[in-house]
Design a protein around this motif. Sequence first.
Motif, mmCIF file in Angstrom:
data_model
loop_
_atom_site.group_PDB
_atom_site.id
_atom_site.type_symbol
_atom_site.label_atom_id
_atom_site.label_comp_id
_atom_site.label_asym_id
_atom_site.label_seq_id
_atom_site.Cartn_x
_atom_site.Cartn_y
_atom_site.Cartn_z
ATOM 1 N N UNK A 29 14.171 8.283 13.505
ATOM 2 C CA UNK A 29 15.220 7.584 12.763
ATOM 3 C C UNK A 29 15.519 6.240 13.422
ATOM 4 N N UNK A 30 15.562 6.226 14.760
ATOM 5 C CA UNK A 30 15.827 4.978 15.478
ATOM 6 C C UNK A 30 14.715 3.955 15.234
ATOM 7 N N UNK A 31 13.482 4.443 15.160
ATOM 8 C CA UNK A 31 12.361 3.540 14.900
ATOM 9 C C UNK A 31 12.471 2.933 13.499
ATOM 10 N N UNK A 32 12.860 3.738 12.509
ATOM 11 C CA UNK A 32 13.022 3.246 11.137
ATOM 12 C C UNK A 32 14.160 2.232 11.077
ATOM 13 N N UNK A 33 15.283 2.562 11.733
ATOM 14 C CA UNK A 33 16.414 1.638 11.746
ATOM 15 C C UNK A 33 16.028 0.324 12.403
ATOM 16 N N UNK A 34 15.236 0.401 13.472
ATOM 17 C CA UNK A 34 14.778 -0.814 14.139
ATOM 18 C C UNK A 34 13.939 -1.687 13.228
ATOM 19 N N UNK A 35 13.032 -1.074 12.456
ATOM 20 C CA UNK A 35 12.210 -1.843 11.521
ATOM 21 C C UNK A 35 13.067 -2.498 10.444
ATOM 22 N N UNK A 37 16.228 -3.323 10.699
ATOM 23 C CA UNK A 37 17.009 -4.403 11.327
ATOM 24 C C UNK A 37 16.175 -5.664 11.487
ATOM 25 N N UNK A 38 14.898 -5.503 11.822
ATOM 26 C CA UNK A 38 14.010 -6.671 11.938
ATOM 27 C C UNK A 38 13.903 -7.382 10.589
ATOM 28 N N UNK A 39 13.697 -6.591 9.530
ATOM 29 C CA UNK A 39 13.581 -7.190 8.193
ATOM 30 C C UNK A 39 14.880 -7.871 7.777
ATOM 31 N N UNK A 97 6.270 -2.702 6.636
ATOM 32 C CA UNK A 97 7.435 -1.915 7.065
ATOM 33 C C UNK A 97 7.728 -0.825 6.043
ATOM 34 N N UNK A 98 7.611 -1.157 4.765
ATOM 35 C CA UNK A 98 7.833 -0.179 3.707
ATOM 36 C C UNK A 98 6.864 1.000 3.850
#
Length: 342
Positions: A29-35, A37-39, A97-98
Amino acid sequence: MSSGRRYGQFETLTRRSGMPVWLAITWRVAFVVGLICIAIAVHWFDRAGLRDDYDGDVSFLDVIYFTMISITTTGYGDIAPVTERARLFDALVVTPIRVFVVLIFVGTAYNFVFKRTWDVWRMRIIQGNLHNHIIVAGFGTSGREAVDELIARGTKPEEIVVVDTNEEELTAAEQLGCAVLCGDATRDTVLLDVKISRAQAMIVSAGRDDTSILIVLTARHLAHHVPISVCVRAEDNELLARQAGASTVINPISFAGLLLAGSCHGPNISDYLSDLASIHGRVKLAQRDVTQEELGRSLADITSGGLGVRVYRDGKAFGFWEDESQSLQVGDTIVEIMPGNG
């Protein structure tokens, strides 16, 4: 301990993860949130390349909204990239990212929901079909040879259940067609999972005498009627294995010594003993109950076409030369030499 697995032409090292389930999910989940946030950050700094058809102003909430509907492939069209740089960013960055987000969520759902549900359902189906099966606790050298010999003697692989803690050994057993369970056979729950109370027999070859004897103790108090054969390597432990409840105790070191000693008195003796022990030999040993037609006959006159060598009566063994073997009785068990497959 790590174990090797081969994928295609490459040998890779694998190791069971010690990460708890909650931490694995949190990390994903943290990895998805990080991606995401980058976008969001890139879209915010390049918000001039976006056009809002609703009010013409692209706020920070609009950027979050546009990023989320872009990653989830919804795309209502009310906010859209209009500059080449914004479109290029959406094509080369947001699209990967998607894909990553979808794969992460699908993989998480598979690993922690579908796969576990499937494994539980499949295990219940296998457990429901376990009747008159043979349990093999330990798939080392001796256990593997025992399974190979069982299959060669006509036992169906699906009627054999292998219990071991080594995933590499379990993979080998599964490739033979056996049902497998990764677990410690000294635990009650593991033996209950393989339905020991409905088993035809159990073979124990854990590689260590103390572990093998403990498995026998555990199995015996769960299923007092199941025959248990155990392999022990120290002669001092043979009595302990019998006291633990083993029906048959086999010492491969002692048996090897018998073959070596027999070869000193004639090289063909060890060859004949090996034939008797294997289904692939020219002769084989068979055990069966006396038939109705054989009652009152001597062991030499059995009707199966084999050579009777021993009679078991009331727990005692009698050779073909003894008086008790001259008249077979109800309940006798005959051990005979039959033609083999070699």
